[in-house]
Enzyme design. Structure first.
Site, PDB file in Angstrom:
ATOM      1  N   GLU A   1       1.820  -3.886   7.128  1.00 32.84           N
ATOM      2  CA  GLU A   1       2.442  -4.343   8.373  1.00 32.84           C
ATOM      3  C   GLU A   1       1.579  -5.415   9.053  1.00 32.84           C
ATOM      4  O   GLU A   1       0.361  -5.353   8.989  1.00 32.84           O
ATOM      5  CB  GLU A   1       2.599  -3.160   9.335  1.00 32.84           C
TER       6      GLU A   1
ATOM      7  N   ASP B   1       9.722   9.147  11.166  1.00 34.14           N
ATOM      8  CA  ASP B   1       8.457   8.950  10.437  1.00 34.14           C
ATOM      9  C   ASP B   1       8.187  10.167   9.547  1.00 34.14           C
ATOM     10  O   ASP B   1       8.959  10.445   8.636  1.00 34.14           O
ATOM     11  CB  ASP B   1       7.354   8.647  11.472  1.00 34.14           C
TER      12      ASP B   1
ATOM     13  N   ASN C   1       8.468   7.073   4.023  1.00 32.02           N
ATOM     14  CA  ASN C   1       7.868   8.004   4.973  1.00 32.02           C
ATOM     15  C   ASN C   1       8.143   9.463   4.648  1.00 32.02           C
ATOM     16  O   ASN C   1       8.021   9.854   3.489  1.00 32.02           O
ATOM     17  CB  ASN C   1       8.262   7.600   6.405  1.00 32.02           C
TER      18      ASN C   1
ATOM     19  N   ARG D   1       0.863  -1.188   0.000  1.00 33.54           N
ATOM     20  CA  ARG D   1       0.000   0.000   0.000  1.00 33.54           C
ATOM     21  C   ARG D   1       0.891   1.227   0.000  1.00 33.54           C
ATOM     22  O   ARG D   1       2.071   1.156   0.357  1.00 33.54           O
ATOM     23  CB  ARG D   1      -0.917   0.021   1.223  1.00 33.54           C
TER      24      ARG D   1
ATOM     25  N   ASN E   1       2.246   4.752   1.513  1.00 33.54           N
ATOM     26  CA  ASN E   1       2.391   5.337   2.841  1.00 33.54           C
ATOM     27  C   ASN E   1       2.451   6.860   2.658  1.00 33.54           C
ATOM     28  O   ASN E   1       1.703   7.397   1.844  1.00 33.54           O
ATOM     29  CB  ASN E   1       3.607   4.722   3.566  1.00 33.54           C
TER      30      ASN E   1
HETATM   31  O1  GCO Z   1       2.595   5.985   9.735  1.00 32.99           O
HETATM   32  C1  GCO Z   1       3.377   5.374   9.003  1.00 32.99           C
HETATM   33  O2  GCO Z   1       4.199   5.908   8.338  1.00 32.99           O
HETATM   34  C2  GCO Z   1       3.257   3.882   8.982  1.00 32.99           C
HETATM   35  O3  GCO Z   1       2.218   3.557   8.130  1.00 32.99           O
HETATM   36  C3  GCO Z   1       3.030   3.381  10.381  1.00 32.99           C
HETATM   37  O4  GCO Z   1       2.624   2.080  10.399  1.00 32.99           O
HETATM   38  C4  GCO Z   1       4.153   3.639  11.350  1.00 32.99           C
HETATM   39  O5  GCO Z   1       4.429   4.985  11.426  1.00 32.99           O
HETATM   40  C5  GCO Z   1       5.403   2.800  11.180  1.00 32.99           C
HETATM   41  O6  GCO Z   1       5.175   1.499  11.597  1.00 32.99           O
HETATM   42  C6  GCO Z   1       6.608   3.303  11.921  1.00 32.99           C
HETATM   43  O7  GCO Z   1       7.633   3.448  11.052  1.00 32.99           O
HETATM   44 ZN    ZN Z   2       4.492   7.957   8.359  1.00 35.24          ZN
END
Ligand code: GCO
Ligand code: ZN
Length: 299
Positions: free
Chosen positions: A121, A204, A154, A101, A103
Site C-alpha cells: 500500500e 479485515d 484478508n 507481500r 497479508n
Molecule cells: O491489515 C491488513 O489487512 C492490511 O495489511 C492493512 O493495511 C489494512 O488493514 C487495510 O488497508 C485495510 O483493508
Molecule cells: Zn488484515
C-alpha cells in the site's frame, strides 16, 4: 445478560497490528505489526511482551505442531524458531510481483497454512488493484494457488463442520464463502454471505465462534461485528475506542475472551489525540460466546 467490557491490555502502538493468535500452552497472545516487521508474544499472566524483528513485513503468524511458529514474511512462508529468533524459508510466492507481500493468514483444520497476498500500500487501502492471490502451504511444504485478482487478501476461517471456507477480499466489502474439501484442501462455489454497510467500512480480519457465527473486524469502522453466515444477517456490533480495528481472535480462559488488534498508521496527530490507544491490543470480555483453539501448521 452478559455485560461487555473492553479494555486495552497492551498499549503497543502497533503501526498495523494483525493476526492475533492465542497460544494456550504459554497463556499468550501472538500478533504481528506488519510494517514494523515484528512478531510479538504477550504473556497474559506476566504482562511481558517479547518482540522479534524480521527483515521484511510480517503479515501473519501461526502455531506449528513440531514447535515454534510459522509466519508469512514478505512473500515467503517461513518457520520461526522463537528461542534463537532464526527463520527458515519454507516456500515463496509471487516471485514475478516485486511490489507484493503476503497479508492475513490462518491454518486450516487439517494443518495447511492459508495466506493471501496484495500489492504494497502507498497509504491504507490505497494500492495497485488485482495484484494479490490466495495460497496455502501444505504440510509437505508444497504451495497451492487458489485464485488471483485479489485486492487485499484478508480474514479467513472455516465452518465448524469444516465444509465451508470463509474469506474476505477487503475491497469487495463482502464476506464470502466457498465449499471446502478438508481432505484435499480444494475450494469451490464462491458466494457472498454478507455485504458490509457504509458505516462498517472495510472488512479485515475474521474468526468463527463455537456457534458457527463469524466475527469480522471492521477497518475504519472501529468495531467488530458478529454475522450469521446462514441467514446473512448481522447479529451484533461491538464498538471499540479506536477506528482502525484490523483483526480478532478468541483466547484466554476456555477461549471466552476476544482479542482485537488495530492500526495506528493513517491516523493524523489530531486523530491520535482522540484515540490515544490506537495500535494497542484490546481484550473484550462478557460476549457470552466462546471461540475455538487455533490449528497448528502440520509441517
Ligand atoms: O491489515 C491488513 O489487512 C492490511 O495489511 C492493512 O493495511 C489494512 O488493514 C487495510 O488497508 C485495510 O483493508
Ligand atoms: Zn488484515
Amino acid at each position: 445478560m452478559s455485560s461487555i467490557k473492553i479494555e486495552c491490555v497492551l498499549p503497543e502502538n502497533c503501526r498495523c497490528g494483525e493476526s492475533p493468535v492465542w497460544e494456550e500452552a504459554s497463556n499468550s497472545l501472538l500478533f504481528v505489526d506488519i510494517p514494523a516487521k515484528r512478531v510479538c508474544r504477550w504473556n497474559s499472566l506476566t504482562k511481558q511482551v517479547q518482540r522479534v524483528t524480521m527483515d521484511a513485513p510480517v503479515s501473519s503468524v501461526a502455531l506449528r505442531q513440531s514447535g515454534g511458529y510459522v509466519a508469512t514474511i514478505g512473500t515467503k512462508f517461513c518457520a520461526l524458531n522463537w528461542e534463537d529468533e532464526s527463520v527458515v524459508v519454507l516456500a515463496e510466492v509471487d516471485q514475478d510481483k516485486k511490489n507484493n507481500r503476503f497479508n492475513d493468514g490462518k491454518v486450516d483444520p487439517a494443518g495447511r497454512y492459508f495466506a493471501g497476498t496484495m500489492a504494497e500500500e502507498t497509504a491504507p487501502a490505497v494500492l495497485e488493484r488485482h495484484q494479490g492471490a490466495l495460497y496455502s502451504l501444505f504440510p509437505d511444504h508444497h504451495v497451492k494457488k487458489y485464485f488471483d485478482q485479489v485486492d487485499i487478501s484478508n480474514g479467513l476461517d472455516w465452518s465448524l463442520d469444516h465444509k465451508i471456507f470463509y474469506y474476505i477480499d477487503s475491497l469487495s466489502y463482502s464476506v464470502d464463502a466457498f465449499d471446502y474439501d478438508l481432505q484435499t484442501g480444494q475450494i469451490s462455489k464462491r458466494r457472498s454471505v454478507y455485504k458490509l454497510e457504509k458505516d462498517e467500512h472495510i472488512p479485515d480480519g475474521m474468526c468463527i465462534d463455537v456457534e458457527g457465527k463469524l466475527w469480522v473486524a471492521c477497518y475504519n469502522g472501529g468495531r467488530v461485528i458478529r454475522l450469521d453466515p446462514v441467514t446473512g444477517k448481522r447479529l451484533q456490533t461491538v464498538k471499540l475506542p479506536v477506528e482502525k480495528t484490523t483483526s480478532c481472535c478468541f483466547g484466554g480462559k476456555d477461549y471466552s475472551e476476544m482479542y482485537v488488534t488495530c492500526a495506528r498508521d493513517g491516523i493524523d496527530p489530531q486523530g491520535l489525540l482522540k484515540q490515544p490507544e490506537a495500535g494497542g491490543i484490546f481484550k473484550i470480555t462478557g460476549l457470552g460466546v466462546k471461540g475455538l483453539a487455533p490449528h497448528p501448521y502440520a509441517g
